[in-house]
Enzyme design. Sequence first.
Site, mmCIF file in Angstrom:
data_model
loop_
_atom_site.group_PDB
_atom_site.id
_atom_site.type_symbol
_atom_site.label_atom_id
_atom_site.label_comp_id
_atom_site.label_asym_id
_atom_site.label_seq_id
_atom_site.Cartn_x
_atom_site.Cartn_y
_atom_site.Cartn_z
ATOM 1 N N PHE A 11 -5.681 6.450 5.870
ATOM 2 C CA PHE A 11 -5.289 6.971 4.551
ATOM 3 C C PHE A 11 -4.598 8.313 4.743
ATOM 4 O O PHE A 11 -5.015 9.338 4.242
ATOM 5 C CB PHE A 11 -6.529 7.087 3.650
ATOM 6 N N LYS A 130 4.023 0.836 14.810
ATOM 7 C CA LYS A 130 4.942 0.228 15.791
ATOM 8 C C LYS A 130 4.237 -0.340 17.014
ATOM 9 O O LYS A 130 4.740 -1.268 17.649
ATOM 10 C CB LYS A 130 5.969 1.281 16.233
ATOM 11 N N GLU A 154 7.978 -4.609 8.097
ATOM 12 C CA GLU A 154 9.311 -4.044 7.822
ATOM 13 C C GLU A 154 9.365 -2.541 8.114
ATOM 14 O O GLU A 154 10.370 -2.026 8.599
ATOM 15 C CB GLU A 154 9.684 -4.307 6.353
ATOM 16 N N VAL A 157 10.583 -0.204 11.604
ATOM 17 C CA VAL A 157 11.925 0.268 11.987
ATOM 18 C C VAL A 157 12.641 0.749 10.731
ATOM 19 O O VAL A 157 12.747 0.010 9.743
ATOM 20 C CB VAL A 157 12.753 -0.867 12.657
ATOM 21 N N GLY A 211 6.580 15.068 6.625
ATOM 22 C CA GLY A 211 5.972 13.741 6.773
ATOM 23 C C GLY A 211 6.792 12.787 7.620
ATOM 24 O O GLY A 211 6.540 11.588 7.628
ATOM 25 N N GLU A 214 5.509 11.781 13.923
ATOM 26 C CA GLU A 214 4.288 11.069 14.310
ATOM 27 C C GLU A 214 3.136 12.067 14.394
ATOM 28 O O GLU A 214 3.358 13.279 14.482
ATOM 29 C CB GLU A 214 4.484 10.405 15.681
ATOM 30 N N ASP A 225 9.128 6.823 20.401
ATOM 31 C CA ASP A 225 9.175 6.163 19.083
ATOM 32 C C ASP A 225 10.414 5.254 19.006
ATOM 33 O O ASP A 225 10.324 4.108 18.559
ATOM 34 C CB ASP A 225 9.206 7.244 17.988
ATOM 35 N N LYS A 229 10.967 1.090 18.725
ATOM 36 C CA LYS A 229 11.834 0.491 17.695
ATOM 37 C C LYS A 229 12.916 -0.381 18.329
ATOM 38 O O LYS A 229 13.258 -1.439 17.793
ATOM 39 C CB LYS A 229 12.450 1.592 16.834
ATOM 40 N N GLY A 327 9.618 9.047 6.271
ATOM 41 C CA GLY A 327 9.185 9.629 4.992
ATOM 42 C C GLY A 327 8.019 8.829 4.448
ATOM 43 O O GLY A 327 7.972 7.612 4.609
HETATM 44 N N1 LIG Z 1 5.547 8.775 8.136
HETATM 45 C C1 LIG Z 1 6.615 8.029 8.394
HETATM 46 O O1 LIG Z 1 7.746 8.403 8.082
HETATM 47 C C2 LIG Z 1 6.475 6.704 9.071
HETATM 48 C C3 LIG Z 1 7.562 5.826 9.070
HETATM 49 C C4 LIG Z 1 7.429 4.570 9.694
HETATM 50 C C5 LIG Z 1 6.252 4.245 10.327
HETATM 51 N N2 LIG Z 1 5.225 5.151 10.323
HETATM 52 C C6 LIG Z 1 3.989 4.753 10.984
HETATM 53 O O2 LIG Z 1 2.995 4.538 9.986
HETATM 54 C C7 LIG Z 1 1.715 4.929 10.476
HETATM 55 C C8 LIG Z 1 1.094 5.938 9.544
HETATM 56 O O3 LIG Z 1 1.958 7.036 9.435
HETATM 57 P P1 LIG Z 1 1.526 8.319 8.572
HETATM 58 O O4 LIG Z 1 2.749 9.140 8.416
HETATM 59 O O5 LIG Z 1 0.751 7.908 7.387
HETATM 60 O O6 LIG Z 1 0.546 9.012 9.621
HETATM 61 P P2 LIG Z 1 -0.625 10.063 9.311
HETATM 62 O O7 LIG Z 1 -0.923 10.728 10.593
HETATM 63 O O8 LIG Z 1 -0.284 10.871 8.108
HETATM 64 O O9 LIG Z 1 -1.821 9.117 8.878
HETATM 65 C C9 LIG Z 1 -2.533 8.328 9.753
HETATM 66 C C10 LIG Z 1 -3.946 8.257 9.216
HETATM 67 O O10 LIG Z 1 -4.663 7.307 9.985
HETATM 68 C C11 LIG Z 1 -5.975 7.825 10.180
HETATM 69 N N3 LIG Z 1 -6.513 7.192 11.373
HETATM 70 C C12 LIG Z 1 -6.178 7.396 12.672
HETATM 71 N N4 LIG Z 1 -6.913 6.590 13.471
HETATM 72 C C13 LIG Z 1 -7.723 5.869 12.662
HETATM 73 C C14 LIG Z 1 -8.710 4.882 12.879
HETATM 74 N N5 LIG Z 1 -9.030 4.472 14.102
HETATM 75 N N6 LIG Z 1 -9.359 4.368 11.810
HETATM 76 C C15 LIG Z 1 -9.077 4.778 10.543
HETATM 77 N N7 LIG Z 1 -8.129 5.710 10.292
HETATM 78 C C16 LIG Z 1 -7.463 6.249 11.316
HETATM 79 C C17 LIG Z 1 -5.820 9.325 10.303
HETATM 80 O O11 LIG Z 1 -7.026 9.996 9.967
HETATM 81 C C18 LIG Z 1 -4.694 9.590 9.299
HETATM 82 O O12 LIG Z 1 -5.203 9.931 8.017
HETATM 83 C C19 LIG Z 1 1.943 5.444 11.899
HETATM 84 O O13 LIG Z 1 1.665 4.398 12.795
HETATM 85 C C20 LIG Z 1 3.432 5.777 11.923
HETATM 86 O O14 LIG Z 1 3.983 5.608 13.206
HETATM 87 C C21 LIG Z 1 5.294 6.342 9.706
HETATM 88 N N1 LIG Z 2 8.232 9.513 13.294
HETATM 89 C C1 LIG Z 2 9.140 8.489 12.909
HETATM 90 C C2 LIG Z 2 8.667 7.831 11.640
HETATM 91 C C3 LIG Z 2 9.420 6.565 11.319
HETATM 92 O O1 LIG Z 2 9.079 5.551 12.204
HETATM 93 C C4 LIG Z 2 10.524 9.075 12.713
HETATM 94 O O2 LIG Z 2 10.641 10.292 12.662
HETATM 95 O O3 LIG Z 2 11.484 8.308 12.630
#
Ligand SMILES: NC(=O)c1ccc[n+]([C@@H]2O[C@H](COP(=O)([O-])OP(=O)(O)OC[C@H]3O[C@@H](n4cnc5c(N)ncnc54)[C@H](O)[C@@H]3O)[C@@H](O)[C@H]2O)c1
Ligand SMILES: N[C@@H](CCO)C(=O)O
EC number: 1.1.1.3
Length: 362
Positions: A11, A130, A154, A157, A211, A214, A225, A229, A327
């Site tokens: 979350f 990913k 989706e 990437v 946001g 990673e 990363d 992708k 984002g």
């Molecule tokens: N933020 C982006 O722009 C974006 C874009 C594409 C993909 N992603 C991917 O989406 C995922 C989430 O991204 P985010 O920005 O929300 O990251 P974030 O770091 O804000 O959130 C990740 C959350 O997962 C929780 N967490 C970690 N390990 C855990 C576990 N074992 N059990 C339960 N909770 C756990 C953490 O406490 C944290 O609150 C990542 O894998 C990231 O690579 C993010």
């Molecule tokens: N950390 C990644 C999030 C999207 O996968 C980026 O900056 O592109």
Amino acid sequence: MTRYDLALIGFGGVNRALAELIAGRGDALEAELGFALRVVAITDLRAGSLVRTDGDGIDLAPLLAVAPGELDFSAMDGGDAEPRNEWVIREVPADIVAEATFTNPMDGEPALSHVRWAIEAGKHVCTTNKGPVALHCRSLRELARRHGVCFEFEGTVMSGTPVLRTARRMFGGLAVTGFEGVLNGTSNYVLGRLESGLSFADAVAEAQALGYAEADPTADIEGYDVQLKVMILANEVLGAGLTRADVPCTGISALTAEDVRRAAAEGLRWKLVGSAARRPDGTVEARVAPVALPDGHPLAGVTGPVNTVAFHTDLLGTVTVGGPGAGRVETAYALLSDVIGIHEQSGRAVAGAKSLQEAHRG
Ligand SMILES: NC(=O)c1ccc[n+]([C@@H]2O[C@H](COP(=O)([O-])OP(=O)(O)OC[C@H]3O[C@@H](n4cnc5c(N)ncnc54)[C@H](O)[C@@H]3O)[C@@H](O)[C@H]2O)c1
Ligand SMILES: N[C@@H](CCO)C(=O)O
């Protein structure tokens, strides 16, 4: 009215933004899309776990009013200080598990287990993570097929920009011979901020606050990363079967602000480019590396967290897909688009079963 019950695993930025979408525009989505969404479980490493399967499920508004780092489910009705991921994923009745914990580029864990548990429990999965997709997509797809559930990703990437669905659905009948793209929002944002005078550390801190980065921004800066992708795209679009060892990877950490500014003065823009191309023998070569592109190049003008990928095809020449690459809200939208995809596939499955029954009766 169809309703999907969701379990949110992790979350942080992305799943919280999904919860905001559901809380803020659930009714409008219901009217437009023809299904309702109810969150029945949330787990997070820091907040614990929360389960409410009665009534309207979890009341999201009070959770979203608490600052992310301060959320603690332990004192709430249905709450626990422990994340209890396996129990929640396997045992709590939910239709869809939305996995958005941190990406592990080495072995995909713990997200890989989260995805497996959900599929084994007969639940659809959508993930923005990913790791499991890049490293284990084939076996997870096969597991999902055996259990009759959907496995959607989706957002792995280009966040919410529908690049995987575009490539899968819109390129039928032509051959994709390769692609090259700016596929990381953080590094692209950092390169742009270096150009405008910021230090490397300050630029990374901004990308984290926005946001884009990673949990460990090393993955963005050192190119891992993008490596994941490129594997996902090449395996999906070119059927490449690439592993990490097949994709040599150099990030942007060796570039200095001075390098970036000097190049800009000469009409060149440093971009972290991920690419793959089919060789004459049918195998695929891929790489991730910074490249100084001349100003007129289609990828040179891609700025900030925007990503762009140019697919090379036999019948259409080059087809370019661009949009947000990172984002919280943009990536939450990817999860929503996955849920829509699951709804469409479930509808087809029900329609298929009905027509089979009618054929048997008739
Ligand atoms: N933020 C982006 O722009 C974006 C874009 C594409 C993909 N992603 C991917 O989406 C995922 C989430 O991204 P985010 O920005 O929300 O990251 P974030 O770091 O804000 O959130 C990740 C959350 O997962 C929780 N967490 C970690 N390990 C855990 C576990 N074992 N059990 C339960 N909770 C756990 C953490 O406490 C944290 O609150 C990542 O894998 C990231 O690579 C993010
Ligand atoms: N950390 C990644 C999030 C999207 O996968 C980026 O900056 O592109």
